[in-house]
Design a protein around this motif. Structure first.
Motif, mmCIF file in Angstrom:
data_model
loop_
_atom_site.group_PDB
_atom_site.id
_atom_site.type_symbol
_atom_site.label_atom_id
_atom_site.label_comp_id
_atom_site.label_asym_id
_atom_site.label_seq_id
_atom_site.Cartn_x
_atom_site.Cartn_y
_atom_site.Cartn_z
ATOM 1 N N HIS A 160 -85.969 -22.302 -34.074
ATOM 2 C CA HIS A 160 -85.145 -21.513 -33.161
ATOM 3 C C HIS A 160 -85.764 -20.135 -33.002
ATOM 4 C CE1 HIS A 160 -81.640 -24.127 -32.661
ATOM 5 N NE2 HIS A 160 -81.955 -24.561 -33.879
ATOM 6 N N HIS A 161 -85.926 -19.706 -31.763
ATOM 7 C CA HIS A 161 -86.454 -18.383 -31.456
ATOM 8 C C HIS A 161 -85.295 -17.402 -31.543
ATOM 9 C CE1 HIS A 161 -90.071 -16.818 -28.961
ATOM 10 N NE2 HIS A 161 -90.330 -16.863 -30.242
ATOM 11 N N ILE A 162 -85.370 -16.419 -32.435
ATOM 12 C CA ILE A 162 -84.296 -15.438 -32.550
ATOM 13 C C ILE A 162 -84.844 -14.033 -32.356
ATOM 14 C CG2 ILE A 162 -82.960 -16.926 -34.094
ATOM 15 C CD1 ILE A 162 -83.710 -14.993 -36.386
ATOM 16 N N GLU A 163 -83.956 -13.146 -31.897
ATOM 17 C CA GLU A 163 -84.293 -11.736 -31.714
ATOM 18 C C GLU A 163 -83.513 -10.928 -32.744
ATOM 19 O OE1 GLU A 163 -82.971 -11.170 -27.725
ATOM 20 O OE2 GLU A 163 -84.815 -11.984 -26.870
ATOM 21 N N LEU A 164 -84.198 -9.998 -33.400
ATOM 22 C CA LEU A 164 -83.582 -9.134 -34.408
ATOM 23 C C LEU A 164 -83.468 -7.725 -33.831
ATOM 24 C CD1 LEU A 164 -85.708 -10.288 -37.483
ATOM 25 C CD2 LEU A 164 -83.468 -11.145 -36.778
ATOM 26 N N TYR A 165 -82.266 -7.144 -33.910
ATOM 27 C CA TYR A 165 -82.013 -5.819 -33.358
ATOM 28 C C TYR A 165 -81.528 -4.867 -34.447
ATOM 29 C CZ TYR A 165 -82.199 -7.763 -28.647
ATOM 30 O OH TYR A 165 -82.604 -8.371 -27.492
ATOM 31 N N ARG A 166 -81.937 -3.603 -34.344
ATOM 32 C CA ARG A 166 -81.437 -2.539 -35.218
ATOM 33 C C ARG A 166 -80.795 -1.483 -34.326
ATOM 34 N NH1 ARG A 166 -87.141 -0.712 -36.323
ATOM 35 N NH2 ARG A 166 -86.850 -1.813 -38.273
ATOM 36 N N VAL A 167 -80.023 -0.620 -34.936
ATOM 37 C CA VAL A 167 -79.421 0.484 -34.201
ATOM 38 C C VAL A 167 -80.113 1.774 -34.622
ATOM 39 C CG1 VAL A 167 -77.562 0.884 -35.853
ATOM 40 C CG2 VAL A 167 -77.257 1.554 -33.485
ATOM 41 N N ASN A 168 -80.418 2.597 -33.652
ATOM 42 C CA ASN A 168 -81.000 3.917 -33.898
ATOM 43 C C ASN A 168 -79.995 4.968 -33.467
ATOM 44 O OD1 ASN A 168 -83.539 3.091 -34.859
ATOM 45 N ND2 ASN A 168 -84.256 2.741 -32.786
ATOM 46 N N HIS A 169 -79.744 5.943 -34.340
ATOM 47 C CA HIS A 169 -78.818 7.024 -34.038
ATOM 48 C C HIS A 169 -79.623 8.300 -33.796
ATOM 49 C CE1 HIS A 169 -75.470 4.541 -35.262
ATOM 50 N NE2 HIS A 169 -76.097 4.285 -36.406
ATOM 51 N N THR A 170 -79.318 8.977 -32.706
ATOM 52 C CA THR A 170 -79.956 10.257 -32.416
ATOM 53 C C THR A 170 -78.871 11.291 -32.171
ATOM 54 O OG1 THR A 170 -80.134 9.675 -30.076
ATOM 55 C CG2 THR A 170 -82.061 9.249 -31.440
ATOM 56 N N PRO A 171 -79.082 12.505 -32.671
ATOM 57 C CA PRO A 171 -78.066 13.547 -32.469
ATOM 58 C C PRO A 171 -77.926 13.885 -30.990
ATOM 59 C CG PRO A 171 -79.769 14.259 -34.012
ATOM 60 C CD PRO A 171 -80.208 12.964 -33.433
ATOM 61 N N SER A 172 -76.691 14.112 -30.593
ATOM 62 C CA SER A 172 -76.442 14.605 -29.239
ATOM 63 C C SER A 172 -75.646 15.898 -29.365
ATOM 64 C CB SER A 172 -75.690 13.555 -28.419
ATOM 65 O OG SER A 172 -74.432 13.309 -28.965
ATOM 66 N N GLY A 173 -75.346 16.488 -28.265
ATOM 67 C CA GLY A 173 -74.740 17.811 -28.212
ATOM 68 C C GLY A 173 -73.648 18.128 -29.204
ATOM 69 N N ASP A 174 -72.459 17.700 -28.999
ATOM 70 C CA ASP A 174 -71.271 18.174 -29.708
ATOM 71 C C ASP A 174 -71.040 17.489 -31.051
ATOM 72 O OD1 ASP A 174 -70.847 19.705 -27.434
ATOM 73 O OD2 ASP A 174 -69.739 18.086 -26.475
ATOM 74 N N TYR A 175 -71.966 17.653 -31.972
ATOM 75 C CA TYR A 175 -71.838 17.091 -33.315
ATOM 76 C C TYR A 175 -71.571 15.586 -33.303
ATOM 77 C CZ TYR A 175 -71.388 21.994 -34.483
ATOM 78 O OH TYR A 175 -71.603 23.339 -34.600
ATOM 79 N N SER A 176 -72.168 14.910 -32.374
ATOM 80 C CA SER A 176 -71.987 13.462 -32.298
ATOM 81 C C SER A 176 -73.356 12.786 -32.271
ATOM 82 C CB SER A 176 -71.174 13.085 -31.056
ATOM 83 O OG SER A 176 -71.864 13.482 -29.886
ATOM 84 N N LEU A 177 -73.324 11.470 -32.299
ATOM 85 C CA LEU A 177 -74.556 10.688 -32.291
ATOM 86 C C LEU A 177 -74.558 9.729 -31.116
ATOM 87 C CD1 LEU A 177 -74.763 9.695 -36.062
ATOM 88 C CD2 LEU A 177 -76.153 11.400 -34.896
ATOM 89 N N ASP A 178 -75.725 9.532 -30.537
ATOM 90 C CA ASP A 178 -75.922 8.482 -29.550
ATOM 91 C C ASP A 178 -76.550 7.299 -30.271
ATOM 92 O OD1 ASP A 178 -74.971 9.904 -27.366
ATOM 93 O OD2 ASP A 178 -76.934 10.745 -26.892
ATOM 94 N N SER A 179 -76.029 6.118 -30.037
ATOM 95 C CA SER A 179 -76.541 4.917 -30.688
ATOM 96 C C SER A 179 -77.194 4.015 -29.656
ATOM 97 C CB SER A 179 -75.405 4.159 -31.364
ATOM 98 O OG SER A 179 -74.795 4.961 -32.323
ATOM 99 N N GLN A 180 -78.393 3.549 -29.973
ATOM 100 C CA GLN A 180 -79.106 2.634 -29.096
ATOM 101 C C GLN A 180 -79.649 1.476 -29.914
ATOM 102 O OE1 GLN A 180 -82.141 4.803 -27.048
ATOM 103 N NE2 GLN A 180 -80.723 5.561 -25.506
ATOM 104 N N GLU A 181 -79.493 0.271 -29.359
ATOM 105 C CA GLU A 181 -80.052 -0.905 -30.012
ATOM 106 C C GLU A 181 -81.523 -1.029 -29.653
ATOM 107 O OE1 GLU A 181 -77.777 -4.309 -28.932
ATOM 108 O OE2 GLU A 181 -75.993 -3.599 -29.964
ATOM 109 N N GLU A 182 -82.322 -1.411 -30.644
ATOM 110 C CA GLU A 182 -83.763 -1.568 -30.457
ATOM 111 C C GLU A 182 -84.173 -2.951 -30.954
ATOM 112 O OE1 GLU A 182 -87.880 0.151 -32.455
ATOM 113 O OE2 GLU A 182 -85.944 0.927 -33.086
ATOM 114 N N LEU A 183 -84.924 -3.662 -30.139
ATOM 115 C CA LEU A 183 -85.455 -4.959 -30.553
ATOM 116 C C LEU A 183 -86.530 -4.716 -31.610
ATOM 117 C CD1 LEU A 183 -85.706 -8.054 -30.195
ATOM 118 C CD2 LEU A 183 -87.398 -7.575 -28.411
ATOM 119 N N ILE A 184 -86.334 -5.276 -32.808
ATOM 120 C CA ILE A 184 -87.321 -5.142 -33.876
ATOM 121 C C ILE A 184 -88.451 -6.128 -33.650
ATOM 122 C CG2 ILE A 184 -87.740 -5.365 -36.348
ATOM 123 C CD1 ILE A 184 -84.756 -4.731 -36.748
ATOM 124 N N THR A 185 -88.087 -7.402 -33.529
ATOM 125 C CA THR A 185 -89.081 -8.451 -33.341
ATOM 126 C C THR A 185 -88.383 -9.739 -32.937
ATOM 127 O OG1 THR A 185 -91.013 -9.532 -34.337
ATOM 128 C CG2 THR A 185 -89.094 -9.241 -35.741
#
Length: 120
Positions: A11-36
């Motif tokens: 079975h071909h599977i995709e593995l994803y992680r979440v990356n958090h980056t700081p944004s303006g008002d003491y919060s974080l932006d979260s984006q999913e990234e394909l690992i492999t």
């Protein structure tokens, strides 16, 4: 757990992680990234294991087993792994372990995420 037999990593599977980056008002932006993308063995968890885990609020419904690759797919490399996609289905990662503690295969236990209609 046993090592996968020849031909079961099919079975071909995709593995994803979440990356958090700081944004303006003491919060974080979260984006999913394909690992492999890897070939994996895809197992449905049996009833007794499922019900034992439901009682602890850790519902594991499926298990993926794939080759451990240094720097990419070993459990230590997947510490931010959040999602697996297989055959158009999405799974939330509950646990990542090393099969038999040998460094040859990685095992990911997951819970299937239902679609909008509530149907698996």
């Amino acid at each position: 757990m046993e090592h996968p037999d020849i031909g079961t990593l099919n079975h071909h599977i995709e593995l994803y992680r979440v990356n958090h980056t700081p944004s303006g008002d003491y919060s974080l932006d979260s984006q999913e990234e394909l690992i492999t993308t890897v070939w994996a063995k895809f197992d449905v968890i049996g009833g007794s294991i499922y019900y034992d885990n439901v009682n602890t609020d850790n519902a594991i419904t499926h298990r993926f087993t794939f080759r451990a690759v240094k720097g990419l797919t070993r459990p230590i490399d997947l510490n931010n792994l959040i999602k697996v996609v297989c055959d158009g289905m999405t799974f939330t990662v509950k646990r990542v372990t090393d099969l038999a503690n040998e460094g040859r295969f990685t095992v990911v236990d997951c819970e299937h995420i239902m679609n909008n209609t509530g149907v698996v």
